[in-house]
Design an enzyme around this catalytic site. Structure first.
Site, mmCIF file in Angstrom:
data_model
loop_
_atom_site.group_PDB
_atom_site.id
_atom_site.type_symbol
_atom_site.label_atom_id
_atom_site.label_comp_id
_atom_site.label_asym_id
_atom_site.label_seq_id
_atom_site.Cartn_x
_atom_site.Cartn_y
_atom_site.Cartn_z
ATOM 1 N N GLU A 268 -6.392 26.264 -9.017
ATOM 2 C CA GLU A 268 -7.061 27.044 -9.149
ATOM 3 C C GLU A 268 -8.501 26.957 -10.287
ATOM 4 O O GLU A 268 -8.996 28.090 -10.148
ATOM 5 C CB GLU A 268 -5.791 26.653 -10.774
ATOM 6 C CG GLU A 268 -5.445 27.153 -10.827
ATOM 7 C CD GLU A 268 -3.992 26.523 -12.880
ATOM 8 O OE1 GLU A 268 -4.626 26.066 -13.454
ATOM 9 O OE2 GLU A 268 -2.286 26.139 -12.531
ATOM 10 N N TYR B 32 0.629 -1.154 0.265
ATOM 11 C CA TYR B 32 0.056 0.478 -0.178
ATOM 12 C C TYR B 32 0.781 0.908 0.237
ATOM 13 O O TYR B 32 1.845 0.956 0.844
ATOM 14 C CB TYR B 32 -1.446 -0.100 1.159
ATOM 15 C CG TYR B 32 -1.680 1.747 1.336
ATOM 16 C CD1 TYR B 32 -2.929 1.094 0.414
ATOM 17 C CD2 TYR B 32 -1.470 2.296 2.048
ATOM 18 C CE1 TYR B 32 -3.609 2.191 0.688
ATOM 19 C CE2 TYR B 32 -2.134 3.576 2.434
ATOM 20 C CZ TYR B 32 -3.534 3.298 1.347
ATOM 21 O OH TYR B 32 -4.339 4.455 1.341
#
Length: 189
Positions: free
Chosen positions: A187, A99
């Site tokens: 953004e 993981y």
């Protein structure tokens, strides 16, 4: 941000992170002519966990079996989500599962790398029952994440030799992807 597995794999591929060969389908007849080698894994594309335990991930040894299993998965309900798409990928011979994730530690106000040699299924349970199997590393926002960080994590996970550099390369690319996505989201917002 929630992404289907196939969408995440598209980003991985764009950043040079290795992925299995596969395709997304919405109908059983789309299995014809995919050009994949069998066995394949059919993976329901829903934005909930527990897909495998719910029967939404199946292995198929040939086209006939893939069609039969795809027909059972498409349209099924998994935790309130109806399966409309399947990711069909060539099966991998998994020897060991790891993981690796980057996420935000809101309390520390830093990105944190979380890794484990105990695999990715039920990682929350691993964290509760065997916290020593989890490697965590806060990333200094001014320094970023670099190869030496990745090599350190790989060593702590028990990697040796060329495998250290291999994991380091993947981890660096994954970090870059996360940073770039974060900048794009900033953004937009």
């Amino acid at each position: 941000m929630k992404l289907h597995e196939y969408q995440a794999k598209e980003f991985f591929q764009k950043y040079g992170i290795p992925i299995q060969k596969g395709s997304v389908i919405g109908r059983v007849d789309q299995l014809d002519g995919l050009g994949l080698r069998y066995p394949v894994v059919l993976k329901s594309q829903v934005l909930v966990g527990g897909r495998g335990k719910a029967g939404g991930i199946k292995l198929a040894d040939n086209l006939a079996e893939a069609k039969e299993k795809a027909g059972r998965i498409l349209g099924m309900d998994i935790k309130g989500e109806v399966v409309n798409r399947l990711l069909v990928v060539e099966a991998a011979d998994i020897q060991t599962e790891y993981y690796l994730a980057f996420t935000v530690d809101r309390a520390a106000q830093k990105v944190i790398l979380i890794a484990s040699a105990a695999g990715g299924i039920d990682i929350e349970e691993v964290a509760k029952t065997s916290p020593g199997k989890i490697v965590k590393m806060h990333i200094d926002p001014m320094l970023g994440f670099h190869a030496f960080h990745a090599r350190n994590v790989a060593s702590r996970l028990g990697f040796q030799g060329n495998r250290i550099a291999e994991l380091a390369g993947i981890a660096e690319k994954l970090y870059r992807l996360c940073v770039d996505m974060d900048a794009e989201l900033a953004e937009i917002n």
